[in-house]
Design a protein around this motif. Structure first.
Motif, short mmCIF file in Angstrom:
data_model
loop_
_atom_site.label_atom_id
_atom_site.label_comp_id
_atom_site.label_asym_id
_atom_site.label_seq_id
_atom_site.Cartn_x
_atom_site.Cartn_y
_atom_site.Cartn_z
N ASP B 2 1.27 7.69 -1.59
CA ASP B 2 1.45 8.33 -0.29
C ASP B 2 0.31 7.93 0.66
N ILE B 3 -0.92 7.99 0.11
CA ILE B 3 -2.10 7.66 0.92
C ILE B 3 -2.06 6.20 1.34
N ILE B 4 -1.68 5.34 0.41
CA ILE B 4 -1.69 3.90 0.71
C ILE B 4 -0.73 3.59 1.85
N ILE B 5 0.50 4.13 1.76
CA ILE B 5 1.47 3.80 2.80
C ILE B 5 1.07 4.41 4.14
N THR B 6 0.62 5.66 4.13
CA THR B 6 0.18 6.27 5.39
C THR B 6 -0.98 5.47 5.98
N GLY B 7 -1.90 5.06 5.13
CA GLY B 7 -3.05 4.27 5.58
C GLY B 7 -2.62 2.95 6.19
N LEU B 8 -1.67 2.28 5.54
CA LEU B 8 -1.21 1.00 6.06
C LEU B 8 -0.49 1.19 7.39
N LEU B 9 0.30 2.26 7.49
CA LEU B 9 1.01 2.52 8.74
C LEU B 9 0.02 2.73 9.88
N LEU B 10 -1.03 3.50 9.59
CA LEU B 10 -2.05 3.75 10.62
C LEU B 10 -2.78 2.45 10.97
N GLY B 11 -3.10 1.68 9.92
CA GLY B 11 -3.80 0.42 10.12
C GLY B 11 -3.02 -0.54 11.00
N GLY B 12 -1.70 -0.51 10.90
CA GLY B 12 -0.87 -1.39 11.72
C GLY B 12 -1.09 -1.13 13.20
N ALA B 243 -8.19 -3.97 10.11
CA ALA B 243 -7.51 -2.77 10.60
C ALA B 243 -6.84 -2.03 9.46
N LEU B 244 -6.22 -2.80 8.55
CA LEU B 244 -5.56 -2.15 7.42
C LEU B 244 -6.58 -1.46 6.52
N ILE B 245 -7.74 -2.13 6.32
CA ILE B 245 -8.79 -1.51 5.50
C ILE B 245 -9.25 -0.20 6.14
N LEU B 246 -9.48 -0.26 7.48
CA LEU B 246 -9.96 0.95 8.16
C LEU B 246 -8.92 2.07 8.06
N GLY B 247 -7.64 1.71 8.27
CA GLY B 247 -6.58 2.72 8.17
C GLY B 247 -6.55 3.35 6.78
N LEU B 248 -6.66 2.50 5.75
CA LEU B 248 -6.63 3.00 4.37
C LEU B 248 -7.81 3.91 4.08
N VAL B 249 -9.01 3.45 4.44
CA VAL B 249 -10.22 4.22 4.13
C VAL B 249 -10.18 5.56 4.86
N GLU B 250 -9.80 5.51 6.16
CA GLU B 250 -9.76 6.76 6.92
C GLU B 250 -8.77 7.75 6.31
N THR B 251 -7.57 7.24 5.96
CA THR B 251 -6.57 8.13 5.39
C THR B 251 -7.05 8.71 4.07
N THR B 252 -7.68 7.86 3.25
CA THR B 252 -8.17 8.33 1.95
C THR B 252 -9.20 9.44 2.14
N VAL B 253 -10.17 9.18 3.02
CA VAL B 253 -11.21 10.17 3.25
C VAL B 253 -10.62 11.46 3.81
N ALA B 254 -9.68 11.31 4.76
CA ALA B 254 -9.09 12.49 5.37
C ALA B 254 -8.33 13.32 4.35
N ARG B 255 -7.60 12.66 3.45
CA ARG B 255 -6.81 13.40 2.48
C ARG B 255 -7.66 13.98 1.36
N LEU B 256 -8.59 13.19 0.84
CA LEU B 256 -9.30 13.61 -0.37
C LEU B 256 -10.56 14.42 -0.08
N ILE B 257 -11.22 14.17 1.05
CA ILE B 257 -12.47 14.90 1.30
C ILE B 257 -12.30 15.87 2.46
N ASP B 258 -12.24 15.33 3.67
CA ASP B 258 -12.15 16.22 4.84
C ASP B 258 -11.69 15.41 6.04
N PRO B 259 -10.70 15.90 6.79
CA PRO B 259 -10.24 15.13 7.95
C PRO B 259 -11.33 14.96 9.01
#
Lengths: 312, 287
Positions: B2-12, B243-259
């Motif tokens: 879920d995180i990966i796809i959301t991250g990639l979508l944001l990165g796009g 951009a994809l890396i940034l999207g992924l990292v941001e989504t991961t941090v937002a979901r797992l730690i804190d938005p």
């Protein structure tokens, strides 16, 4: 610059600072508060110009260091029961270490990286601090309760201004000041004549970080209640840049020429048209770039120089 | 997953914004710190038109793109071209353009706040959509698809047409491309305007799934800059990966730690890039 004119400028500086120190004797509450704001921005803008003036590296990190200073005083006094003066000693050291680390990471590279890095720095530290506060330390309100009055803080800041001016006077005469001017003119040349460009830049940036954190710590009692959103407000960085460039960074006393009118203008805008303060900042930047690229002081010196030429 | 796809979508979508800034900085050599404000303008337009007439943001995009193109073209001609002429070297141009675009950025924020001081809240295509057994908001997917379409079209234009080739030449060297008969000032203006238009379209797309407000532009400028530096200035392939890396990292941090920590995460990436690969992901070390 000859020895005689150096001494003369020192004496002039001392006289003006003494005059500035007399302001609390005559000013009432409202003007005292404005004088305090002016003193605060004078120290911030002058120490900013020490680094950014000669190198042309636009630092937007002032708010970050200022905030670190204010926040440390708040958290130290509220969460850890430290004394105000202990925190005033600790805060600038932390600011300097932070500036040093940022300098090491970014100042080896081209100036753009540095600007970009400092652009979001205050905001990033603010979110980090809020997160730590919400999840670990728990307390939300930080109180700085001292019996210092605005006039006391003002005097401390005038003393600090004297220190910054002396430091700037010394830097301008020293090898490092010379090195920075060469870096600002042409970094490639600087490197080829054997200047360690990164070290020189990091040293002065660390100094400006130290001073900004110290100002943040000293002024904390004015606000009594410290909130990350307040002390890390990115606006401070931009105002400092505008003031310093408006006055002119070519001379040590240039920034204060910009500080006083802009502080008064801001006071007026905030009191009467507060919703336009951002717009005013934008216009100020544009005016500086298009009409006053060397600041008011540079413009005046230019005018004097052409007049001298025409009369001779 | 879920995180990966959301991250990639944001990165796009991030990639599209960085594409815009890359044209402005890589070709026109203007470090445009007002870029984020043009993004917010796109979002504001989408919000207004949607609330007033419930016209789809996708249509709004077609309206705002030429407007933004024209606006950026005028800004370049009137305000930035004099700076390019006055500058003795690249360093001075950078300082001047940073200060000038700061001014524009604050002026735009000031104007936008006075027009609409609150959040741009509206709801468009907030429907569930299923990919490999997991549900995602449809607006994110639509935004991603349009980002890919616009980015792809630009890429084709840059690599398979004559003006596109001229533009790439300018990005390699303004002086050399002037010598071979390319009209550098004209192309720089075109690149700046095109970059602004792309960013505004990106803003319209982003506003469908992230709620923005008038003063948020600088955050997006920051992210676009981090992406460009991570990918290497002028390197489109690098920027997409970044951009994809940034999207992924941001989504991961937002979901797992804190938005609230997404900006800190972006900074962490930035520091790593500056320390280890300041020349960009695929860039070569300057000799």
């Amino acid at each position: 610059m000859s020895h005689g004119s150096d001494i003369k400028s020192l004496v002039w500086g001392a006289v003006l600072l003494l005059l500035a120190a007399c302001v609390p004797l005559v000013a009432n509450g409202y003007w005292m508060s404005i004088a305090l704001t002016i003193a605060m921005f004078t120290v911030l803008a002058t120490s900013w110009a020490l680094f950014s003036g000669p190198t042309h590296y636009i630092s937007l990190a002032t708010a970050a260091f200022f905030g670190v200073g204010g926040y440390l005083v708040g958290t130290g006094m509220s969460d850890y029961n430290m004394g105000f003066w202990t925190m005033v000693v600790i805060a600038p050291v932390v600011g300097a270490v932070l500036a040093f680390l940022i300098g090491i990471a970014t100042l080896r590279l081209s100036g753009v990286y540095f600007v970009i890095f400092t652009l979001g720095l205050a905001e990033m530290i603010r979110t980090l601090v809020s997160w730590i506060q919400n999840n670990f330390t728990g307390s939300r309100g930080l109180y700085v309760l001292t019996d210092l009055t605005e006039a006391d803080i003002y005097i401390y800041l005038v003393i600090l201004a004297a220190v910054v001016y002396l430091a700037g006077w010394w830097v301008n005469r020293s090898r490092i000041g010379f090195a920075l001017r060469i870096i600002g003119n042409d970094e490639m040349v600087a490197r080829h004549v054997g200047i360690n460009t990164a070290t020189s830049k990091v040293i002065l940036f660390t100094f400006s970080g130290f001073i900004a954190a110290l100002v943040g710590a000293l002024i904390a009692p004015r606000y009594t209640y410290i909130e990350p959103n307040g002390v890390f407000s990115p606006e401070i960085s931009f105002i400092v840049v505008i003031m310093a460039l408006l006055g002119g960074t070519g001379r040590l006393w240039g920034p204060i020429v910009g500080v006083i009118p802009f502080a008064l203008l801001q006071e007026f805008i905030n009191a009467n048209y507060s919703s336009y303060s951002t717009l005013v900042m934008g216009v100020a930047f544009l005016v500086i770039v298009y009409f006053l690229p060397k600041g008011v002081v540079g413009r005046i010196e230019q005018a004097l120089a052409t007049r001298r030429k025409s009369t001779w | 997953m879920d995180i990966i796809i959301t991250g990639l979508l944001l990165g796009g979508t991030y990639a599209l914004i960085a594409f815009g800034l890359n044209l402005q900085y890589g070709v026109a050599r203007i470090m445009n710190l007002a870029n984020g404000e043009f993004l917010v303008l796109g979002a504001l337009a989408a919000f207004w038109i949607f609330v007033a007439d419930s016209i789809s943001p996708v249509l709004t995009m077609l309206i705002v793109a030429p407007l933004s193109f024209f606006g950026n073209w005028v800004i370049y001609k009137l305000l930035l071209r004099p700076l390019v002429r006055r500058a003795k070297n690249q360093g001075q141009l950078e300082v001047d353009s940073i200060l000038a675009t700061f001014g524009m950025s604050f002026a735009l924020v000031g104007i936008m706040v006075s027009m609409h001081g609150e959040y741009f809240t509206y709801s468009y295509l907030a429907e569930p959509f299923e990919i490999v057994g997991e549900t995602f908001a449809l607006n994110r997917i639509v935004a991603f698809c349009f980002a890919v379409l616009i980015g792809g079209a630009l890429w084709l234009w840059l690599y398979y047409t004559r003006p596109g080739m001229a533009m790439r030449a300018v990005s390699v060297s303004t002086e050399a491309s002037g010598l071979v008969g390319i009209d550098v000032p004209r192309l720089s203006a075109l690149a700046f305007a095109l970059g602004g238009a792309v960013t505004t379209m990106g803003g319209t797309l982003i506003s469908t799934f992230i709620t923005l407000d008038a003063s948020v532009g600088v955050i997006f400028t920051m992210k676009a800059l981090i992406i460009i530096i991570m990918g290497g200035v002028g390197d489109i392939r690098g920027a997409i990966v970044a951009a994809l890396i940034l999207g992924l990292v941001e989504t991961t941090v937002a979901r797992l730690i804190d938005p609230g920590l997404t900006l800190a995460a972006a900074y962490a990436i930035f520091v790593l890039v500056l320390l280890f690969r300041p020349q960009g992901l695929f860039g070569r070390k300057p000799t």
